[in-house]
Write a protein that holds these residues in place. Structure first.
Motif, PDB file in Angstrom:
ATOM      1  N   GLY A   1       0.813  -1.207   0.000  1.00 22.14           N
ATOM      2  CA  GLY A   1       0.000   0.000   0.000  1.00 22.14           C
ATOM      3  C   GLY A   1       0.847   1.257   0.000  1.00 22.14           C
ATOM      4  O   GLY A   1       2.075   1.221  -0.140  1.00 22.14           O
ATOM      5  N   ALA A   2       0.191   2.370   0.169  1.00 20.58           N
ATOM      6  CA  ALA A   2       0.869   3.669   0.110  1.00 20.58           C
ATOM      7  C   ALA A   2       1.521   4.015   1.441  1.00 20.58           C
ATOM      8  O   ALA A   2       0.927   3.797   2.501  1.00 20.58           O
ATOM      9  CB  ALA A   2      -0.118   4.760  -0.277  1.00 20.58           C
ATOM     10  N   PRO A   3       2.729   4.558   1.410  1.00 18.43           N
ATOM     11  CA  PRO A   3       3.338   5.034   2.651  1.00 18.43           C
ATOM     12  C   PRO A   3       2.593   6.259   3.172  1.00 18.43           C
ATOM     13  O   PRO A   3       2.027   7.035   2.401  1.00 18.43           O
ATOM     14  CB  PRO A   3       4.766   5.402   2.229  1.00 18.43           C
ATOM     15  CG  PRO A   3       4.650   5.737   0.775  1.00 18.43           C
ATOM     16  CD  PRO A   3       3.581   4.830   0.236  1.00 18.43           C
ATOM     17  N   ILE A   4       2.593   6.421   4.474  1.00 17.16           N
ATOM     18  CA  ILE A   4       1.964   7.578   5.117  1.00 17.16           C
ATOM     19  C   ILE A   4       3.068   8.535   5.535  1.00 17.16           C
ATOM     20  O   ILE A   4       3.967   8.172   6.302  1.00 17.16           O
ATOM     21  CB  ILE A   4       1.142   7.134   6.339  1.00 17.16           C
ATOM     22  CG1 ILE A   4       0.005   6.213   5.888  1.00 17.16           C
ATOM     23  CG2 ILE A   4       0.598   8.342   7.091  1.00 17.16           C
ATOM     24  CD1 ILE A   4      -0.672   5.481   7.031  1.00 17.16           C
ATOM     25  N   LEU A   5       3.007   9.758   5.012  1.00 21.05           N
ATOM     26  CA  LEU A   5       4.067  10.733   5.265  1.00 21.05           C
ATOM     27  C   LEU A   5       3.600  11.927   6.094  1.00 21.05           C
ATOM     28  O   LEU A   5       4.448  12.663   6.613  1.00 21.05           O
ATOM     29  CB  LEU A   5       4.650  11.222   3.940  1.00 21.05           C
ATOM     30  CG  LEU A   5       5.357  10.126   3.114  1.00 21.05           C
ATOM     31  CD1 LEU A   5       5.706  10.658   1.732  1.00 21.05           C
ATOM     32  CD2 LEU A   5       6.600   9.641   3.825  1.00 21.05           C
ATOM     33  N   ASP A   6       2.314  12.130   6.210  1.00 21.08           N
ATOM     34  CA  ASP A   6       1.826  13.187   7.096  1.00 21.08           C
ATOM     35  C   ASP A   6       2.222  12.840   8.527  1.00 21.08           C
ATOM     36  O   ASP A   6       1.838  11.798   9.067  1.00 21.08           O
ATOM     37  CB  ASP A   6       0.307  13.309   6.995  1.00 21.08           C
ATOM     38  CG  ASP A   6      -0.245  14.280   8.024  1.00 21.08           C
ATOM     39  OD1 ASP A   6       0.000  15.488   7.886  1.00 21.08           O
ATOM     40  OD2 ASP A   6      -0.891  13.804   8.986  1.00 21.08           O
ATOM     41  N   ALA A   7       3.010  13.705   9.142  1.00 19.27           N
ATOM     42  CA  ALA A   7       3.635  13.366  10.423  1.00 19.27           C
ATOM     43  C   ALA A   7       2.614  13.054  11.514  1.00 19.27           C
ATOM     44  O   ALA A   7       2.806  12.116  12.301  1.00 19.27           O
ATOM     45  CB  ALA A   7       4.561  14.503  10.869  1.00 19.27           C
ATOM     46  N   ARG A   8       1.541  13.804  11.578  1.00 20.44           N
ATOM     47  CA  ARG A   8       0.532  13.557  12.616  1.00 20.44           C
ATOM     48  C   ARG A   8      -0.139  12.197  12.430  1.00 20.44           C
ATOM     49  O   ARG A   8      -0.636  11.617  13.391  1.00 20.44           O
ATOM     50  CB  ARG A   8      -0.527  14.660  12.596  1.00 20.44           C
ATOM     51  CG  ARG A   8      -0.009  16.048  12.926  1.00 20.44           C
ATOM     52  CD  ARG A   8       0.338  16.183  14.396  1.00 20.44           C
ATOM     53  NE  ARG A   8       0.923  17.501  14.689  1.00 20.44           N
ATOM     54  CZ  ARG A   8       1.448  17.831  15.848  1.00 20.44           C
ATOM     55  NH1 ARG A   8       1.467  16.953  16.849  1.00 20.44           N
ATOM     56  NH2 ARG A   8       1.977  19.021  16.033  1.00 20.44           N
ATOM     57  N   SER A   9      -0.136  11.708  11.190  1.00 17.78           N
ATOM     58  CA  SER A   9      -0.761  10.417  10.906  1.00 17.78           C
ATOM     59  C   SER A   9       0.200   9.260  11.090  1.00 17.78           C
ATOM     60  O   SER A   9      -0.235   8.100  11.115  1.00 17.78           O
ATOM     61  CB  SER A   9      -1.307  10.407   9.463  1.00 17.78           C
ATOM     62  OG  SER A   9      -2.274  11.424   9.286  1.00 17.78           O
ATOM     63  N   VAL A  10       1.509   9.532  11.206  1.00 15.31           N
ATOM     64  CA  VAL A  10       2.481   8.436  11.345  1.00 15.31           C
ATOM     65  C   VAL A  10       2.258   7.598  12.603  1.00 15.31           C
ATOM     66  O   VAL A  10       2.235   6.349  12.496  1.00 15.31           O
ATOM     67  CB  VAL A  10       3.913   8.991  11.241  1.00 15.31           C
ATOM     68  CG1 VAL A  10       4.934   7.906  11.609  1.00 15.31           C
ATOM     69  CG2 VAL A  10       4.210   9.493   9.814  1.00 15.31           C
ATOM     70  N   PRO A  11       2.106   8.110  13.833  1.00 11.24           N
ATOM     71  CA  PRO A  11       2.078   9.525  14.201  1.00 11.24           C
ATOM     72  C   PRO A  11       3.349   9.965  14.928  1.00 11.24           C
ATOM     73  O   PRO A  11       3.941   9.199  15.681  1.00 11.24           O
ATOM     74  CB  PRO A  11       0.894   9.570  15.166  1.00 11.24           C
ATOM     75  CG  PRO A  11       0.947   8.238  15.874  1.00 11.24           C
ATOM     76  CD  PRO A  11       1.516   7.254  14.880  1.00 11.24           C
TER      77      PRO A  11
END
Length: 280
Positions: free
Chosen positions: A123-133
């Motif tokens: 899947g897609a990596p998550i780069l939004d820092a708050r969502s990492v979190p």
């Protein structure tokens, strides 16, 4: 109760088939059986459950009884087991995980009946820092950080579970000291996996301190997150398979330049099977 012991390049797991023989997901029991002196010994327990609009479902309980959203080496073991035991009757299928639906492709090693090579679309990596979190706004990529008196640059990437990656050479002594410090640092509200990485001749070499399991021989999601971070920092190319070395062996990771997916390919091996009383 029957169990299967698997490993993916040294990251080892107890696999339970809860489709054929339903048992409850029991974190306290998992912590007991993962103990390497008083139990079977493993980095975690993988529960294979009926699909949820997918062919099967996977849940992961770490050796410390915490539940992980995802496990890259674990999902390869689950995929191999599902094919080898007939839980699925095809080589390409879907698995529901804590980070959503992932696609698996399994091919057997013609020279080793116990080993299969598994490709997972992670899947897609998550780069939004708050969502990492992590406690930061925007992307935390090649940002300065300090922990326990050590300054370095780091990157925060999630593959359904949080990863904190540095490519700086901070020395072996600092690596060993900072692994457990960073895992529980207040910057990470759900703790974090930690990757200390170096890029040499186009290959990535990683040492991993895994959330809930301490130092491990391999971390598949960590290899994916590190490859994404390396590509964003211009250290390796996008859209090209990159060889990633972990203490237990090699994975091949491809990061999509549009950041729509990450492909992970590597081995999964059956070690042994056994029976254990399901006791607390």
């Amino acid at each position: 109760m029957k169990f299967w012991k698997y490993h993916g390049i040294g990251n080892d797991f107890i696999v339970l088939d809860c489709i054929t023989d339903p048992v409850p997901v029991d974190p306290a029991w998992c912590e007991q059986v993962c103990d390497r002196h008083f139990g079977i010994g493993a980095d975690g327990v993988l529960y294979i459950l009926p699909g949820q609009g997918t062919d099967i479902t996977m849940r992961i309980i770490n050796a410390d009884s915490s539940e992980a959203e995802m496990c890259g080496n674990g999902i390869r073991c689950v995929a191999k087991h599902a094919v080898d035991t007939g839980l699925v009757d095809k080589d390409e299928f879907t698995i529901m995980t804590g980070r959503g639906v992932l696609k698996a492709k399994v091919r057997k090693d013609p020279d080793d009946e116990y080993t299969s090579f598994v490709q997972i679309d992670m899947g897609a990596p998550i780069l939004d820092a708050r969502s990492v979190p992590v406690d930061f706004d925007g992307r935390f990529i090649d940002q300065p950080f300090e922990a326990d008196g050590v300054k370095f640059h780091a990157n925060a990437v999630s593959m359904g579970n949080p990863h904190f990656i540095t490519f700086d050479d901070i020395g072996e002594e600092n690596v060993r000291r900072l692994g457990p410090v960073l895992e529980k640092h207040p910057f990470f509200p759900k703790k974090t996996n930690v990757e200390f990485a170096q890029v040499k001749d186009g290959k990535i070499h990683i040492t991993v301190y895994e959330r809930g399991a301490a130092w491990t021989l391999a971390c598949g999601t960590g290899a994916c997150a590190t490859t994404v971070a390396a590509a964003l920092n211009g250290l390796v190319p996008f859209d090209t398979p990159v060889d990633v070395r972990l203490p237990g062996g090699w994975l091949k990771i491809t990061a999509d330049s549009k950041l729509g997916y990450v492909l992970m390919e590597g081995p999964a091996e059956l070690v042994y099977t056994g029976d254990i009383d399901y006791l607390r």
